[in-house]
Each structure stands twice: as C-alpha cells, then as structure tokens.
Write a protein that holds these residues in place. Structure first.
Motif, short mmCIF file in Angstrom:
data_model
loop_
_atom_site.label_atom_id
_atom_site.label_comp_id
_atom_site.label_asym_id
_atom_site.label_seq_id
_atom_site.Cartn_x
_atom_site.Cartn_y
_atom_site.Cartn_z
N UNK A 193 9.44 -2.60 7.16
CA UNK A 193 10.09 -1.83 7.20
C UNK A 193 10.35 -0.68 6.10
N UNK A 194 10.64 -1.51 5.67
CA UNK A 194 10.64 -0.62 4.32
C UNK A 194 9.88 0.25 3.49
N UNK A 195 8.29 0.33 4.09
CA UNK A 195 7.23 1.02 4.26
C UNK A 195 7.36 2.10 5.32
N UNK A 196 7.69 1.38 6.52
CA UNK A 196 7.99 2.61 7.62
C UNK A 196 9.36 3.08 7.25
N UNK A 197 10.40 3.18 6.25
CA UNK A 197 11.50 4.05 6.30
C UNK A 197 11.12 4.75 5.25
N UNK A 198 10.24 4.25 3.46
CA UNK A 198 9.24 5.33 3.14
C UNK A 198 8.21 6.41 3.92
N UNK A 199 7.35 5.98 4.69
CA UNK A 199 6.36 6.85 5.25
C UNK A 199 7.59 8.00 6.20
N UNK A 200 8.63 7.67 6.95
CA UNK A 200 9.30 8.69 7.95
C UNK A 200 9.98 9.53 6.03
N UNK A 201 10.50 8.83 5.38
CA UNK A 201 11.02 9.62 3.83
C UNK A 201 9.87 11.06 3.44
N UNK A 202 8.77 10.59 3.28
CA UNK A 202 7.98 11.66 2.75
C UNK A 202 7.13 12.44 3.85
N UNK A 203 7.59 11.99 4.87
CA UNK A 203 7.00 12.99 6.39
C UNK A 203 4.94 12.49 6.45
N UNK B 22 3.76 14.49 3.63
CA UNK B 22 2.97 15.04 4.52
C UNK B 22 2.25 15.58 5.01
N UNK B 23 1.57 15.68 4.20
CA UNK B 23 0.12 15.47 5.23
C UNK B 23 -0.75 14.67 4.41
N UNK B 24 0.08 13.38 4.69
CA UNK B 24 -1.25 12.10 4.56
C UNK B 24 -0.70 11.82 6.20
N UNK B 25 -2.73 10.36 6.26
CA UNK B 25 -2.86 9.97 7.54
C UNK B 25 -3.27 8.83 6.92
N UNK B 26 -2.22 7.98 7.20
CA UNK B 26 -2.25 6.26 6.53
C UNK B 26 -3.00 5.37 8.66
N UNK B 27 -4.46 5.50 8.15
CA UNK B 27 -4.91 4.23 9.28
C UNK B 27 -4.42 3.18 9.37
N UNK C 181 0.68 -1.07 -0.18
CA UNK C 181 -0.04 -0.58 -0.34
C UNK C 181 1.41 1.24 -0.20
N UNK C 182 1.80 1.69 0.89
CA UNK C 182 2.48 2.92 1.15
C UNK C 182 3.47 2.98 -0.23
N UNK C 183 3.88 2.18 -1.04
CA UNK C 183 4.63 1.93 -2.09
C UNK C 183 3.82 2.63 -3.02
N UNK C 184 2.59 1.91 -3.65
CA UNK C 184 1.38 2.65 -4.26
C UNK C 184 1.15 3.48 -3.75
N UNK C 185 0.51 4.29 -2.50
CA UNK C 185 0.92 5.22 -2.41
C UNK C 185 1.47 6.11 -2.72
N UNK C 186 2.59 5.75 -2.76
CA UNK C 186 3.89 6.91 -3.00
C UNK C 186 3.95 7.72 -4.83
N UNK D 29 10.45 7.27 14.22
CA UNK D 29 11.02 8.79 14.35
C UNK D 29 9.69 8.97 13.10
N UNK D 30 8.41 7.93 13.17
CA UNK D 30 7.63 7.92 11.87
C UNK D 30 6.17 9.14 13.04
N UNK D 31 5.87 9.68 12.52
CA UNK D 31 4.80 10.77 13.07
C UNK D 31 3.30 9.88 13.23
N UNK D 32 2.82 9.10 14.41
CA UNK D 32 1.89 8.39 14.73
C UNK D 32 1.45 8.95 15.79
N UNK D 33 -0.12 9.00 15.47
CA UNK D 33 -1.08 9.30 16.89
C UNK D 33 -2.02 8.29 16.77
N UNK D 34 -3.69 8.30 16.98
CA UNK D 34 -4.31 7.77 17.97
C UNK D 34 -5.86 8.32 16.90
N UNK D 35 -6.28 7.11 16.61
CA UNK D 35 -7.68 7.19 16.20
C UNK D 35 -8.04 6.07 17.00
#
Lengths: 435, 435
Positions: free
Chosen positions: A266-276, A254-259, A242-247, A303-309
């Motif tokens: 791990x590669x997805x995490x790195x990509x998500x972190x890189x995009x902010x 930087x303004x994407x929220x992934x539920x 999903x993360x690669x395809x969305x990218x 260091x991913x941005x993570x909140x709660x839903x």
C-alpha cells in the motif's frame, strides 16, 4: 486536413464510455484531431460507417521485442530460471543485426495488425539492434517507446549477455537516447531508459540512469515487484521495496512505467501515485511468472495510472485485448478465490473485480495517461490513433457492442489500424503505404 | 478411398505427443481412417504439407447454442441471476424457428471455422428449434450431440420458459431422440438427454430421464456442482451432492457429460470414475460463474475422463483453444494462489498445474474419450476429423510448434476443418461443399 466519417466508441475518462453514431473526425497533416463533429457536418475523405466501429488504438505498455520468437513457449519454469534457460540466450542472438531486423519487422507488423498503435518496448543490451527496432517502428508507422536494456551486474547477468560495467550501461543508454531523437523525420518514437530490473543492475548503474532521466527528461521503464522471488530479492539487497529503491535512484518519475507490480505494498502504491508513475498490468504473464494477481482495483481506487501490457513473451499473446479480457478474468478470480475446498467466505478478496469498461479504458486512454501521450480518445488536440473493428456474428443491440469487442474480438476482426492520421495496417494496405 | 499427405501432431494417449513429419492418412468413404503411413508410400489426393500442420479436430463438450447471440456479454451477475436476467429470456426466443435457424446456422459455421469438429450442444426446451440445430449440424457437416433441454420445475423455472410438467420433459425428450435418430442420412448427429441441472428439474423428470437413458442408450448431459449456489442448492434439496443424486436417478453413465464440476468432492470423483462418466471443464466460464477453479489435476490423477468446453455463453469465447490455454492458466493460478498479501506458502494449492500437453489432449482425444467416440487422433479405425493450422510468425524449432499452437493460435490460423473425411470449412470452401 483529412476527415474520417465513422461510428465511434471511446472512454475519455475512466468509468465513462461514450458512443457516437455517425461522427466526423477531422485531423491535420500531423495527425492531430482538430474537431469531432456530426457525420454530415462536412465532407469526409473516407466513410467507414459500413465497415465496423472505430475505437482508439490500443496502447501496449510492456513488450520485450526480442522475445517474440519464443511467444507461447517457455512457460514451464519460474522467472529466475526462465531468464537463464530461455530468454537471455535468445536476446543475445540480437547481436546479429540481420536476425534482429527480421524479427523486428515481423513483430511491428503483427502488433499493428493486432491494433497496437502505441508500443513500449524493451529491446536488447545491443545499441544497434535497439536502434533498428526504433527505426522499424518509425518506418512502419507505429508510435513507440524503445529502450536499450541496461543490465550490468556480473553474477546476476550471464557474461555472454550483459553490459561490461555501470559506465557502459549509462553511456550506451545516453548514446541511444541521442540516436533515437536524431532519427530523420522522427515524430513517433521516443527513447526510454530501461534498467531491466534491480536484480540485474548495479547500484552505480541505477544511480547513473536516474541522473540520465533527470538530465534528458526521457521516460523510464523497468520491472517492479514482479514475483515473490524478484520482490524478495530486492527487499533483501536493498532493505526496501522496488518502488522505494527506484525512487531513491531517481527512476520513479511521471514518465516511469513499472511492469507487473503484483507485489507492491500500500505504501508503494501511495508513493507511485505521488510521483505520478504508471503501472503496466500484464495479467497473462502474471499467471505464469507473478505468483499472484495484481490487486488492480485497489490500485485504481488510489488513482494510480494503470494501463495494460502483453509482456511478450512472459505473456503468451501478442493481442492486447487478450490481456484486456484476462484483466477482467483475473480480477474475478482474485475476488472469488481459486480453491473450492475453502469456504466461499475465506476464498478470495472482496471487491476486487473490474469489468470490461475498466479494461477498455486501460487498453486505450489509461495507457495513454501512463505515458502522458496525447492519444487514447477522439478529442480535439489528441492524435488520430484508431482501430476499425468489424465484429462478425454480432446479433445483439449496439449497446452490447463494446463489451463484445473487449471480451471476444479476435485479431482478424481488427480490420484497420491508424496512427497519427495514417492507415498503417489493413488487409488491403501494405504497412509501408498510407491511405 | 482418399489419402491426405500432411505433417501430423496428435496425442493418442494422455501425456504422449506424437509428431509425424510427412504422413499419408488414408480413409474410406465413411471417413474412417484405414492407414497412417509414410507420406510417399502411396499417391495422395491432397498434399497439405506446405500449408501448415494437421491436428485432430477440436472436441467442444459444452455449448449452449441459443446463447450465442449474447456471447461476450452478461458477465456481471452470478449464475442464479444470470439465468433469469439474460439467459432464459434469450432462450425463450427460440420458440421462433426462423430466429433459431438463423442463429444455428451462424454458430455451426463459426465453430467449424474455429476448428470444432465435434460439438455437444444444449439447445432449448423447444422440440422444433432443437431439431433444427441437429439438422443444421448434419447439413454443415459437424459431428454433434444435440439435446432438447428438459426443465420442468415451477418456481425454479419461469412460466414463460419451462416444460409443462415432468411427463412433458420425458416425452418430448423421447420424441426428440427418435426424431434425431430418424434424420435422413444421419451419420454425424446423436441426441443427448439433457436435464438442465437438478435445480430446474423435478425428481419425477430426473427419474424419467434416467429411465430413458437406460432404455434408449442415449448419452446424457447436465451441469454438475457448477457454483457455490448450485452445489449448495442440491445439497440442501437432495441431502447429497449432484453426482450422487444424478447417479441415483440413473443419469451418471459411461455416456454422461458433467459440465463444470468445480465443487465435486473426492467421493464424487471416485463415483464419476467408477461410472466412467466424463467432465466438461470450462475454465473461462468458471472464472465468471464457478466461484473457484476446478481441481483438474487431482481429477486427472484419478483417471477421470475430462475434456474441454467453451460453455457458450457462460464462457466468452467460441474458440476451444481459448479454453485450452485458459485451462493451463487457471491451473497455474490454483497452484500459485491469487492474493499477494498472503505468504506464498499459504496462497495456493500445490501440484495443481497442468501444461499445454494436457490441454491439447483434453481438447482432442480426451474429449473423444468422454464421448466414447472414435475421433481425436490419427489412427486406423478412428474417423478423419482434423484441422489444418497455419501459424503465422513462427520462427522457432518445430518441437515448439504444438505449444505455440495451443497457447497462441487464433481462429484465423485454423485454415481448414475436416469432419468424417470431408473438408467442411476453409477460407475458399463453402461449408455446404466438400472437397
């Protein structure tokens, strides 16, 4: 200029909790905090010291507004069946604007009473009901991101509940962005581009929405690697996660929220972190629809941005603190494992636990960071979004107060909710009124 | 004779939910239900139909009363450290009867407000504070089992908080049983023999308490195979499991309540079933101190008596329904597994899930069966113990109401609590008053 005198607790950075006894928070007419000073440094308009402790308002990163009527039900089948059995039929009812307005009003009032000062909503595929939700948030004073849901893929979506084609998904989303931005007096509600998830969208729709994100600068939300089925479906259709395809579609910004994101690599995490980009962690929902526990601590370490839903109604609670404590509990269960017939050494995943401090951060400043919003702590330049918590049966030392609030406060103990410097919910204050 | 007119939902047997619209529940001065009939079959003293739905009162099988002041805290270390770091020092404070009385009053009122009509308490090692707890329950109108904690093993228990020797454990327990049974007007509170757990008791104390159980007919409660450490400790000391050892000491009876039991073997389950003993399942506590999920569905399939416990303060909530929903959530996590890096097929334990119906049964009639008490449903011959639930934001069909209550009701939505035919808690009713 107004000034509120109160005891404060906040977490301006992850891992740091600050308790300020007797502070004076001064803020301007736009709700922006100008100064946090000693309580007796200047006169206060309101003194809350005897009524509890003031925390930053709660940021709920993932809510399906039209699913509120089924909150607490429909937990008996997996995600792919749940959508067609319960959820699509309910969401389709929001073609009826009267019904939509009734539910939206009740939901926003409930979330404000529960301390949710910022809410990120999936609405429905309908422009009018989606706009009504945005109007309801603005009228009742809740900071929000509202998205008209885009889902156009025939076969994947039922005929009675889908956009007619990719162009409709894109154009109706573009119209919705304009309409929300044009709401008179709107300083609280932003539109958010909302492809439901890859399985329900055509490639054309995803690509068009990605272009729209670039051209409008609007935020983006979608579901990402939510369950075994969803993650596998995307791998199968796209040949990537999903993360690669969305990218590749321009939807990972930087303004994407992934539920959810329970099954990201791990590669997805790195990509998500890189995009902010950020993650909306929804631990209660994941227990029913996620098939596993999101490896939260590993993601925090990157260091991913993570909140709660809350993920209303995949999650069965409209109270974000239920998810805050569930994030702690789920992390413990990931660390310890669940099957007592296994040896302790082979039961869980070491170093997975978080504690109430991380949960508090995610529920406030962490969520704010995901959204790049100036809220989530008491600091000059941030907005005055806050909740007053009056914990009953509190016998212990004040050092334990925050932990008790995170682990056991109930909605009734959230006695005031402030957004942008206005008290928008309190037992004696009608949400339409400000103090 | 009194009669309450109300809509009812109960689960008189596991797996069967009954909803009775407009019923008349008639009960005598002792609180015993005489008849459940049509709502208009006779005049009612009170009509609750417009105020919500009446459910059987909640039965909480495992509460440490003296730990209430630390509810929601102290979740950072394993059981064996938690006891010495936080819990024994707190419990030792109950030598001060003034402090004890203050906490007991607040706790019993809180639990009544939260809908707990029957509570099974560990008090402390102190006779006076334990008796005060029993008196508090009787005064405020809560049905309860109260145990003076027996723990005598030097080395295992701190010198500042243990019975002086086995004889003290036995004699003080015997005295406590007499004192509770002699309380004037006591028709609500029973004494319960309470060896803390095998690791804190000498063989002599355990054997003496087993004899006391036989000679007095009193109920028994203890912790059983709670964690890897506790289970392993007993295996090591006794050469057998907790359940087997308790049985040999005469402590596994039809009136025994075993808290947690997460690590019991299949043979233990068979033995527990044969003796008719019961289990207090405490899913929230287990996530922090149990190291695994209790295999609830397997135990239910063996027809064990099982109810729910909050385990204040190993569990972080004083609301039994938080544990009801956590029992569903934990069962899902056991079934699905937790580690997303594992294949779905090797992640969890098949056929482990329960649903809200099982949780409701355990919270009411299941708990009553563990205690062999005539409560937990609306039926002639049972006691009129009930809660009125007024769920807000309820949009859906009445068929979904119970599920919503179990999965999302908050304490504030429990608007009346009735024990033995008296309303003992309601927003407008002081617990000291009856209707």
């Amino acid at each position: 200029m107004q000034a509120v005198r109160a005891h404060l607790i906040h977490s301006p950075e992850r891992g740091r909790i600050e308790r300020i006894e007797d502070a004076l928070v001064s803020f301007d007419a736009a709700g922006q905090i100008v100064r946090v000073a000693d309580g007796n440094s200047a006169p206060a308009n309101i003194d809350l010291r005897s009524q509890g402790v003031l925390l930053p308002g709660l940021v709920d990163l993932h809510i399906h507004a039209p699913q509120f009527p089924q909150l607490g039900t429909g937990l008996d089948v997996p995600l792919e069946d749940w959508l067609s059995k319960y959820t699509f039929p309910l969401e389709a009812r929001f073609a009826d604007l009267t019904y939509a307005a009734f539910v939206h009003d009740a939901l926003v009032r409930r979330l404000l009473a529960n301390g949710t000062t910022t809410a990120v909503y999936f609405a429905t595929i309908h422009g009018p009901s989606s706009l009504n939700l945005a109007e309801t948030c603005l009228r009742l004073g809740q900071r929000a991101f509202v998205g008209k849901v885009a889902m156009d893929l025939a076969g994947a979506c039922p005929d009675y509940y889908r956009d007619s084609d990719a162009a409709a998904s894109i154009n109706e989303t573009a119209d919705f962005i304009k309409a929300v931005r044009a709401m008179p007096g709107n300083d609280l509600v932003e539109p958010i581009i909302t492809p439901r998830f890859i399985p329900s969208c055509s490639d054309d729709a995803l690509a068009g929405l990605g272009e729209l994100a670039a051209s409008t600068g609007a935020a983006v939300q979608t579901h990402c690697s939510e369950s075994d089925w969803e993650h596998g479906f995307v791998l199968n259709r796209m040949g990537k996660t999903d993360a690669s395809a969305l990218d590749e579609f321009g939807l990972l910004t930087r303004r994407s929220v992934l539920a959810h994101a329970g099954h990201i690599t791990d590669a997805d995490m790195d990509l998500i972190a890189e995009r902010g980009a950020g993650i909306a962690h929804c631990p209660l929902s994941n227990a029913y629809f996620g098939n596993a526990v999101f490896p939260l601590r590993r993601a925090l370490a990157k260091a991913l941005h993570i909140g709660l839903g809350t993920d209303i109604s995949g999650g069965h609670s409209a109270f974000l603190l239920d998810n805050a404590r569930a994030s702690v509990t789920a992390s413990r269960m990931l660390e310890e494992g669940v099957d007592p017939s296994k040896d302790a050494a082979n039961r869980g995943v070491d170093a997975s636990r978080i504690d109430f401090r991380d949960a508090f951060y995610m529920a406030t400043k962490g969520g704010a960071e995901v959204l790049d919003l100036p809220v989530g702590a008491f600091k000059a330049g941030l907005q005055m979004d806050a909740i007053l918590v009056n914990l009953v049966d509190d016998f212990g030392p004040v050092e334990d107060l925050l932990q008790k609030i995170i682990m056991r406060a109930t909605p009734a103990e959230i006695t005031q909710t402030w957004v942008a410097g206005k008290c928008v919910s309190a037992p004696m204050v009608h949400p339409d009124q400000s103090v």
